[in-house]
Design an enzyme around this catalytic site. Structure first.
Site, short mmCIF file in Angstrom:
data_model
loop_
_atom_site.label_atom_id
_atom_site.label_comp_id
_atom_site.label_asym_id
_atom_site.label_seq_id
_atom_site.Cartn_x
_atom_site.Cartn_y
_atom_site.Cartn_z
N TYR A 144 0.84 -1.21 0.00
CA TYR A 144 0.00 0.00 0.00
C TYR A 144 0.88 1.26 0.00
CZ TYR A 144 -3.72 3.21 1.53
OH TYR A 144 -4.62 4.25 1.62
N ASP A 145 1.80 1.33 0.98
CA ASP A 145 2.62 2.55 1.15
C ASP A 145 3.47 2.81 -0.10
OD1 ASP A 145 1.69 1.92 3.65
OD2 ASP A 145 3.61 2.05 4.67
N ARG A 185 -10.82 -1.41 9.90
CA ARG A 185 -10.13 -0.22 10.40
C ARG A 185 -10.65 0.10 11.81
NH1 ARG A 185 -10.03 3.66 5.08
NH2 ARG A 185 -11.78 2.39 4.38
N ARG A 210 -3.55 8.61 16.21
CA ARG A 210 -4.08 8.90 14.89
C ARG A 210 -4.88 10.20 15.02
NH1 ARG A 210 -1.08 5.26 14.11
NH2 ARG A 210 -1.31 3.44 12.75
N ARG A 274 0.64 9.84 14.16
CA ARG A 274 0.27 10.45 12.89
C ARG A 274 -0.60 11.67 13.13
NH1 ARG A 274 -2.31 6.32 9.34
NH2 ARG A 274 -0.28 5.41 9.01
P1 NAD Z 1 -12.61 1.89 0.11
O1 NAD Z 1 -11.97 0.54 0.18
O2 NAD Z 1 -13.93 2.07 0.78
O3 NAD Z 1 -12.78 2.35 -1.40
C1 NAD Z 1 -11.92 1.95 -2.43
C2 NAD Z 1 -12.75 1.69 -3.66
O4 NAD Z 1 -11.89 1.34 -4.76
C3 NAD Z 1 -13.72 0.51 -3.50
O5 NAD Z 1 -14.98 0.86 -3.99
C4 NAD Z 1 -13.08 -0.60 -4.31
O6 NAD Z 1 -14.02 -1.56 -4.76
C5 NAD Z 1 -12.41 0.19 -5.42
N1 NAD Z 1 -11.28 -0.50 -6.05
C6 NAD Z 1 -10.23 -1.12 -5.46
N2 NAD Z 1 -9.38 -1.60 -6.38
C7 NAD Z 1 -9.90 -1.28 -7.60
C8 NAD Z 1 -9.48 -1.51 -8.93
N3 NAD Z 1 -8.36 -2.18 -9.21
N4 NAD Z 1 -10.26 -1.04 -9.95
C9 NAD Z 1 -11.41 -0.37 -9.67
N5 NAD Z 1 -11.86 -0.13 -8.44
C10 NAD Z 1 -11.10 -0.58 -7.40
O7 NAD Z 1 -11.54 2.92 0.68
P2 NAD Z 1 -11.68 4.48 1.01
O8 NAD Z 1 -11.43 4.66 2.45
O9 NAD Z 1 -12.91 5.05 0.41
O10 NAD Z 1 -10.41 5.05 0.24
C11 NAD Z 1 -10.52 5.70 -1.02
C12 NAD Z 1 -9.16 6.22 -1.45
O11 NAD Z 1 -8.66 7.14 -0.48
C13 NAD Z 1 -8.11 5.11 -1.58
O12 NAD Z 1 -7.31 5.38 -2.70
C14 NAD Z 1 -7.31 5.24 -0.31
O13 NAD Z 1 -5.98 4.79 -0.49
C15 NAD Z 1 -7.38 6.73 -0.04
N6 NAD Z 1 -7.19 7.01 1.39
C16 NAD Z 1 -8.20 6.76 2.28
C17 NAD Z 1 -7.99 7.03 3.62
C18 NAD Z 1 -9.06 6.81 4.65
O14 NAD Z 1 -8.83 7.08 5.83
N7 NAD Z 1 -10.24 6.37 4.30
C19 NAD Z 1 -6.76 7.53 4.07
C20 NAD Z 1 -5.76 7.74 3.13
C21 NAD Z 1 -5.99 7.51 1.79
N1 UDP Z 2 -6.35 -0.67 15.60
C1 UDP Z 2 -6.74 -1.19 16.84
N2 UDP Z 2 -7.80 -2.04 16.87
C2 UDP Z 2 -8.52 -2.38 15.77
C3 UDP Z 2 -8.14 -1.83 14.52
C4 UDP Z 2 -7.04 -0.99 14.47
O1 UDP Z 2 -6.13 -0.89 17.87
O2 UDP Z 2 -9.48 -3.16 15.90
C5 UDP Z 2 -5.21 0.28 15.57
C6 UDP Z 2 -4.17 -0.03 14.50
O3 UDP Z 2 -3.22 -0.96 14.97
C7 UDP Z 2 -3.59 1.36 14.27
C8 UDP Z 2 -4.77 2.30 14.50
O4 UDP Z 2 -5.72 1.57 15.26
O5 UDP Z 2 -2.60 1.63 15.22
C9 UDP Z 2 -5.42 2.77 13.20
O6 UDP Z 2 -5.69 1.63 12.41
P1 UDP Z 2 -6.45 1.69 11.03
O7 UDP Z 2 -6.36 0.31 10.43
O8 UDP Z 2 -7.79 2.28 11.20
O9 UDP Z 2 -5.62 2.74 10.16
P2 UDP Z 2 -4.06 2.92 9.84
O10 UDP Z 2 -3.24 2.01 10.70
O11 UDP Z 2 -3.93 2.60 8.40
O12 UDP Z 2 -3.83 4.34 10.18
#
Ligand code: NAD
Ligand code: UDP
Length: 308
Positions: A144-145, A185, A210, A274
């Protein structure tokens, strides 16, 4: 009327973006492969004549006419992106190449949903856009990262080499209605555990931090970025930072739940802290989050209650 493509439009953030951009009078094409996206997130939009749903995978090339692309497609929760890490990497890398090629053909603007994960386990706090990050290239979060970092590189190379109008936002932890209940999450896990009176699972000792942003605030920032003349990257998030233990206590307080807090092993490479520095978004986009965490969580708890 602008023709806007939103990839990942059936996902959590993408579905809110679809709704808002439709309400602003645009023609919206929601593209999704439904890996983590849900039809129910966009069901209410299907009858709108300016809305189109297109089942497609962004790792495959695409040829349509559009004016703007919001590239949101990518699983975002650790259990989901670690389910098939090779596919996650392909989604970020092949996906952004396909979308950049599409932008070039259409002379369209493209915005990439990047992430605070590009900072890894940060050594600078709060995180500012000029920080290059501290990322493990071979760990379980790397698909992912590093995928998102590679996508940022490709965007800047297409921007410099092919003159494409590109925008990068780095999204910090965002929550709200339309999150998938099985997402894994922290926000969805804790709320569902509290509502079901099950144990609240803290990974590690709960001292990691966070900063949580409500989805409506984020979507306002995303659209402001697209309308701006900035290339970015620009951080979008809520600087209000808290420990995961405090977050668990807040969920217990807001739900009135009797759930017990239990401690589970911390997954590897879990960032210790973060918090976004949003000076750039404040000064250049005139954006900052407005929704208080207690209000945002109330709306989210209501959503999960209805879903359960
Ligand atoms: P989500 O998983 O709910 O949404 C992702 C969507 O992308 C889903 O509808 C999934 O079906 C679709 N998808 C995945 N792979 C695909 C592919 N190969 N082709 C077409 N569609 C595909 O996640 P989200 O939280 O809504 O995140 C949306 C975007 O924002 C992502 O790019 C994520 O990396 C970024 N983002 C989200 C957060 C957060 O906290 N939610 C934080 C940082 C970045
Ligand atoms: N986390 C937790 N319990 C859970 C799910 C997540 O303590 O049931 C922690 C996880 O280890 C991280 C933080 O909560 O330290 C945020 O996790 P999340 O998966 O929501 O997002 P990200 O780690 O990508 O910021």
């Amino acid at each position: 009327m602008k023709k806007i493509l939103i990839t990942g439009g059936a996902g959590f953030i993408g579905s809110h973006l679809c709704k808002k951009l439709l309400n602003e009078g645009n023609y919206v094409i929601c593209l999704d492969n439904f890996f983590t996206g849900k039809r129910r997130n966009i069901e209410h939009l299907l009858s709108n004549p300016n809305f189109e749903l297109f089942e497609h995978d962004i790792t495959e090339p695409l040829n349509i006419n559009i004016d703007e692309i919001y590239n949101m497609a990518c699983p975002a929760s650790p259990p989901h992106y670690q389910y098939d890490p090779i596919k996650t990497m392909k989604t970020s890398v092949f996906g952004i190449i396909n979308m950049l090629e599409l932008a070039q053909k259409n002379n369209a603007k493209i915005l990439q949903a990047s992430t605070s994960e590009v900072y890894g386990d940060p050594k600078i706090h709060p995180q500012i856009e000029s920080y290059w990050g501290n990322v493990n290239p071979i760990g379980i979060r790397s698909c992912y990262d590093e995928g998102k970092r590679c996508a940022e590189t490709l965007i800047m190379d297409y921007h410099r080499q092919k003159n494409i109008d590109t925008k990068i936002i780095r999204i910090f932890n965002t929550y709200g209605p339309n999150m998938a209940p099985d997402d894994g999450r922290v926000v969805s896990n804790f709320i569902i555990q509290a509502l079901k009176e099950e144990d609240i699972t803290i990974y590690g000792d709960g001292t990691q931090t966070r900063s949580f942003c409500y989805v409506d605030d984020l979507v306002d920032g995303i659209i402001k970025m697209m309308k701006s003349d900035l290339t970015g990257p620009v951080n979008l998030g809520n600087p209000s930072e808290r420990t995961i233990l405090d977050f668990a206590k807040l969920i217990l307080e807001l739900t009135g739940s009797k759930s017990k807090i239990v401690y589970k092993p911390l997954p590897s490479d879990d960032p210790t802290k973060r918090q976004p520095d949003i000076t750039l978004a404040k000064t250049k986009l005139n954006w900052e989050p407005k929704v208080d965490i207690k209000d945002g969580l109330k709306y989210t708890v209501e959503y999960f209650k209805a879903l359960l």
